[in-house]
Design a protein around this motif. Structure first.
Motif, PDB file in Angstrom:
ATOM      1  N   ILE A  95      27.672 -49.016 -58.087  1.00 35.27           N
ATOM      2  CA  ILE A  95      28.963 -48.359 -57.869  1.00 35.27           C
ATOM      3  C   ILE A  95      28.891 -46.966 -58.472  1.00 35.27           C
ATOM      4  CG2 ILE A  95      31.443 -48.476 -58.304  1.00 35.27           C
ATOM      5  CD1 ILE A  95      31.046 -51.553 -58.597  1.00 35.27           C
ATOM      6  N   GLY A  96      29.010 -45.962 -57.627  1.00 29.26           N
ATOM      7  CA  GLY A  96      28.833 -44.591 -58.075  1.00 29.26           C
ATOM      8  C   GLY A  96      30.144 -43.841 -58.218  1.00 29.26           C
ATOM      9  N   SER A  97      30.054 -42.538 -58.171  1.00 25.94           N
ATOM     10  CA  SER A  97      31.235 -41.686 -58.226  1.00 25.94           C
ATOM     11  C   SER A  97      31.975 -41.758 -56.892  1.00 25.94           C
ATOM     12  CB  SER A  97      30.831 -40.238 -58.512  1.00 25.94           C
ATOM     13  OG  SER A  97      30.098 -39.712 -57.410  1.00 25.94           O
ATOM     14  N   VAL A  98      33.162 -41.169 -56.839  1.00 27.59           N
ATOM     15  CA  VAL A  98      33.934 -41.156 -55.597  1.00 27.59           C
ATOM     16  C   VAL A  98      33.120 -40.532 -54.467  1.00 27.59           C
ATOM     17  CG1 VAL A  98      35.992 -40.222 -54.474  1.00 27.59           C
ATOM     18  CG2 VAL A  98      36.142 -41.103 -56.817  1.00 27.59           C
ATOM     19  N   ILE A  99      32.517 -39.385 -54.727  1.00 22.91           N
ATOM     20  CA  ILE A  99      31.746 -38.679 -53.696  1.00 22.91           C
ATOM     21  C   ILE A  99      30.526 -39.494 -53.270  1.00 22.91           C
ATOM     22  CG2 ILE A  99      30.321 -36.633 -53.257  1.00 22.91           C
ATOM     23  CD1 ILE A  99      32.268 -35.050 -55.020  1.00 22.91           C
ATOM     24  N   GLU A 100      29.830 -40.081 -54.240  1.00 21.93           N
ATOM     25  CA  GLU A 100      28.640 -40.877 -53.923  1.00 21.93           C
ATOM     26  C   GLU A 100      28.992 -42.091 -53.078  1.00 21.93           C
ATOM     27  OE1 GLU A 100      25.867 -39.925 -57.860  1.00 21.93           O
ATOM     28  OE2 GLU A 100      27.359 -41.538 -57.929  1.00 21.93           O
ATOM     29  N   ASN A 101      30.050 -42.775 -53.455  1.00 19.79           N
ATOM     30  CA  ASN A 101      30.462 -43.964 -52.704  1.00 19.79           C
ATOM     31  C   ASN A 101      30.912 -43.617 -51.292  1.00 19.79           C
ATOM     32  OD1 ASN A 101      29.951 -45.565 -54.959  1.00 19.79           O
ATOM     33  ND2 ASN A 101      32.041 -45.348 -55.726  1.00 19.79           N
ATOM     34  N   GLU A 102      31.607 -42.501 -51.151  1.00 21.58           N
ATOM     35  CA  GLU A 102      32.040 -42.067 -49.817  1.00 21.58           C
ATOM     36  C   GLU A 102      30.841 -41.741 -48.935  1.00 21.58           C
ATOM     37  OE1 GLU A 102      34.705 -38.850 -50.599  1.00 21.58           O
ATOM     38  OE2 GLU A 102      36.446 -40.160 -50.894  1.00 21.58           O
ATOM     39  N   LYS A 103      29.824 -41.125 -49.522  1.00 26.52           N
ATOM     40  CA  LYS A 103      28.610 -40.826 -48.745  1.00 26.52           C
ATOM     41  C   LYS A 103      27.931 -42.120 -48.302  1.00 26.52           C
ATOM     42  CE  LYS A 103      24.188 -38.314 -48.944  1.00 26.52           C
ATOM     43  NZ  LYS A 103      24.371 -37.459 -47.753  1.00 26.52           N
ATOM     44  N   PHE A 104      27.841 -43.084 -49.210  1.00 28.55           N
ATOM     45  CA  PHE A 104      27.248 -44.372 -48.839  1.00 28.55           C
ATOM     46  C   PHE A 104      28.015 -45.006 -47.687  1.00 28.55           C
ATOM     47  CE2 PHE A 104      27.973 -48.949 -49.150  1.00 28.55           C
ATOM     48  CZ  PHE A 104      26.727 -49.400 -48.745  1.00 28.55           C
ATOM     49  N   LEU A 105      29.320 -45.085 -47.809  1.00 21.93           N
ATOM     50  CA  LEU A 105      30.134 -45.734 -46.778  1.00 21.93           C
ATOM     51  C   LEU A 105      29.982 -45.039 -45.429  1.00 21.93           C
ATOM     52  CD1 LEU A 105      33.390 -46.443 -48.824  1.00 21.93           C
ATOM     53  CD2 LEU A 105      31.822 -48.169 -47.901  1.00 21.93           C
ATOM     54  N   MET A 106      29.957 -43.714 -45.438  1.00 19.37           N
ATOM     55  CA  MET A 106      29.825 -42.963 -44.194  1.00 19.37           C
ATOM     56  C   MET A 106      28.479 -43.250 -43.529  1.00 19.37           C
ATOM     57  SD  MET A 106      30.025 -38.826 -43.591  1.00 19.37           S
ATOM     58  CE  MET A 106      28.559 -38.527 -44.610  1.00 19.37           C
ATOM     59  N   GLU A 107      27.394 -43.202 -44.317  1.00 15.12           N
ATOM     60  CA  GLU A 107      26.066 -43.401 -43.748  1.00 15.12           C
ATOM     61  C   GLU A 107      25.843 -44.865 -43.374  1.00 15.12           C
ATOM     62  OE1 GLU A 107      24.320 -40.967 -42.876  1.00 15.12           O
ATOM     63  OE2 GLU A 107      25.365 -39.380 -43.978  1.00 15.12           O
ATOM     64  N   PHE A 108      26.367 -45.771 -44.161  1.00 14.50           N
ATOM     65  CA  PHE A 108      26.234 -47.194 -43.875  1.00 14.50           C
ATOM     66  C   PHE A 108      26.963 -47.540 -42.578  1.00 14.50           C
ATOM     67  CE2 PHE A 108      27.413 -51.744 -45.046  1.00 14.50           C
ATOM     68  CZ  PHE A 108      26.153 -52.243 -44.817  1.00 14.50           C
ATOM     69  N   ALA A 109      28.149 -46.976 -42.404  1.00 16.85           N
ATOM     70  CA  ALA A 109      28.925 -47.213 -41.180  1.00 16.85           C
ATOM     71  C   ALA A 109      28.180 -46.698 -39.946  1.00 16.85           C
ATOM     72  CB  ALA A 109      30.303 -46.546 -41.301  1.00 16.85           C
ATOM     73  N   LYS A 110      27.541 -45.537 -40.084  1.00 17.27           N
ATOM     74  CA  LYS A 110      26.755 -44.987 -38.965  1.00 17.27           C
ATOM     75  C   LYS A 110      25.618 -45.927 -38.588  1.00 17.27           C
ATOM     76  CE  LYS A 110      27.464 -40.058 -40.024  1.00 17.27           C
ATOM     77  NZ  LYS A 110      26.744 -38.831 -40.500  1.00 17.27           N
ATOM     78  N   ILE A 111      24.958 -46.455 -39.609  1.00 18.09           N
ATOM     79  CA  ILE A 111      23.819 -47.359 -39.363  1.00 18.09           C
ATOM     80  C   ILE A 111      24.287 -48.641 -38.681  1.00 18.09           C
ATOM     81  CG2 ILE A 111      22.068 -48.797 -40.493  1.00 18.09           C
ATOM     82  CD1 ILE A 111      21.882 -46.524 -42.622  1.00 18.09           C
ATOM     83  N   LEU A 112      25.392 -49.191 -39.158  1.00 16.61           N
ATOM     84  CA  LEU A 112      25.953 -50.399 -38.550  1.00 16.61           C
ATOM     85  C   LEU A 112      26.333 -50.151 -37.091  1.00 16.61           C
ATOM     86  CD1 LEU A 112      28.250 -51.890 -41.352  1.00 16.61           C
ATOM     87  CD2 LEU A 112      25.891 -52.494 -40.783  1.00 16.61           C
ATOM     88  N   GLN A 113      26.945 -49.015 -36.852  1.00 18.39           N
ATOM     89  CA  GLN A 113      27.342 -48.671 -35.482  1.00 18.39           C
ATOM     90  C   GLN A 113      26.134 -48.541 -34.581  1.00 18.39           C
ATOM     91  OE1 GLN A 113      30.497 -48.626 -34.359  1.00 18.39           O
ATOM     92  NE2 GLN A 113      29.562 -48.384 -32.333  1.00 18.39           N
ATOM     93  N   GLY A 114      25.043 -48.005 -35.141  1.00 17.23           N
ATOM     94  CA  GLY A 114      23.813 -47.873 -34.372  1.00 17.23           C
ATOM     95  C   GLY A 114      23.270 -49.227 -33.943  1.00 17.23           C
TER      96      GLY A 114
END
Length: 367
Positions: free
Chosen positions: A344-363
């Motif tokens: 569990i990281g900072s707000v910015i780090e967690n948001e980056k993870f969620l954004m990239e993870f969502a892209k991968i899932l969508q792929g």
């Protein structure tokens, strides 16, 4: 090579830690990556700890205090234990190794949960001792299973609470029952590296049992909630007799003066520690909500990390996240191939993870 090494050494594989950000960025040709793989403090370092390190730099020509007097005095008051019931190590990793080397005789064995922190079995096997494992149940340590596995050769039990990599804890009543059922010739090591992150009432510290059982050793670290992973300092608390024996094996200057000074400073910086814990708690709830919204399963945690179930092998998700500038931990080596572990990281780090993870899932859904 003509030089021979013992079979128990030759059979080991080196522990592989998470790679530093700089090294990965060079290898992959990426930038602005975030590291959410090693359970580090997302707020960085306490300003008071930095100031203490700078003030101490002028004394680097001197050896450190081998007894860590000032730090021990502060910690003993904080924990309500005697100074000679505390020992410091170059991280709690060193203390794990010292415990193995101090107390295990030929033929003795270590008992631990599986999976759990790898250093337990690595230290035991590096010293030529066997290790018995009790599988987790529903991602939680099986205390009844550990009790059943205790045999005449069992000398040391390592119990990680919260457990790494699952973030689960043992319930207070169960831990009490477990401790009272242990034979009096077995040492119980309660590794509480993530204890600061637990929510109130979820578990109980081994410190509560020290008066009842003299064979308990509680391990803590300054690497996580206190943000001093890079300077390596941890501590153990136990009976005077246990600490005395470990001190006979401990090297004289095992914790450097920078680490001692920084630890003393951050112990007094309650604002920094509280801010860290509150960030972890708040961001944990946010991450849970977002993963649920995506329809992704996860394992609830009482630590500053947790497991996320992946739609394909976790190592594939790990690799894709790497090239997106997000470093997480694949769980193949822990026998959880369908999971990744996220710090569990900072707000910015967690948001980056969620954004990239969502892209991968969508792929994967699109493919």
């Amino acid at each position: 090579m003509k030089i021979r090494v013992p079979d128990h050494i030759a059979s080991l594989s080196p522990y592989v830690p998470g790679k530093p950000i700089d090294e990965l960025e060079r290898e992959l040709g990426i930038s602005d990556s975030v590291k959410l793989a090693s359970n580090e403090n997302p707020l960085g370092v306490s300003p008071k700890a930095v100031e203490a390190i700078c003030n101490q730099a002028i004394n680097l020509n001197r050896y450190p205090d081998g007894n860590a007097f000032a730090l021990k005095k502060e910690l003993s008051a904080s924990l309500c234990v005697e100074p000679d019931e505390i020992i410091f190590g170059n991280g709690s990793d060193e203390l794990i190794d010292l415990i193995v080397r101090t107390f295990l005789l030929p033929g003795d064995e270590v008992l631990t949960a599986d999976p759990s922190f790898m250093i337990y079995w690595l230290s035991a096997r590096a010293s030529g001792h066997s290790v018995s494992y009790v599988p987790l149940k529903n991602f939680m340590v099986d205390l009844d299973g550990l009790l059943s596995a205790v045999g005449p050769r069992t000398k040391v039990i390592f119990l990680n609470n919260p457990n790494n990599p699952t973030g689960s804890v043992v319930f207070p009543g169960e831990l009490d029952r477990f401790i009272r059922a242990l034979p009096d010739d077995v040492i119980l090591v309660l590794d509480e590296a993530y204890m600061e992150f637990i929510e109130p009432g979820s578990t109980i510290s081994g410190l509560e049992f020290l008066d009842y059982n003299k064979n308990i050793i509680v391990l803590r670290t300054f690497s996580k909630a206190y943000g001093l992973a890079g300077i390596r300092i941890g501590y153990g608390v136990s009976s005077k007799e246990i600490i005395d024996y470990i001190n006979r094996v401990r090297l004289p200057f095992n914790t450097n003066m920078m680490a001692q000074s920084a630890a003393l400073a951050v112990l007094k910086d309650k604002e920094f520690v509280d801010k860290t814990i509150n960030l972890i708690w708040n961001q944990k709830k946010m991450l849970y909500q977002e993963l649920e919204r995506m329809g992704v399963e996860y394992v609830p945690t009482q630590a500053n990390f947790f497991l996320i179930k992946t739609p394909v092998k976790g190592n594939i998700i790990y690799e894709k996240l790497l090239f997106s500038g997000v470093i997480v931990r694949p769980m193949d080596s822990y026998d959880f191939p369908d999971y990744i572990r996220l710090t569990i990281g900072s707000v910015i780090e967690n948001e980056k993870f969620l954004m990239e993870f969502a892209k991968i899932l969508q792929g994967f859904k699109s493919g």
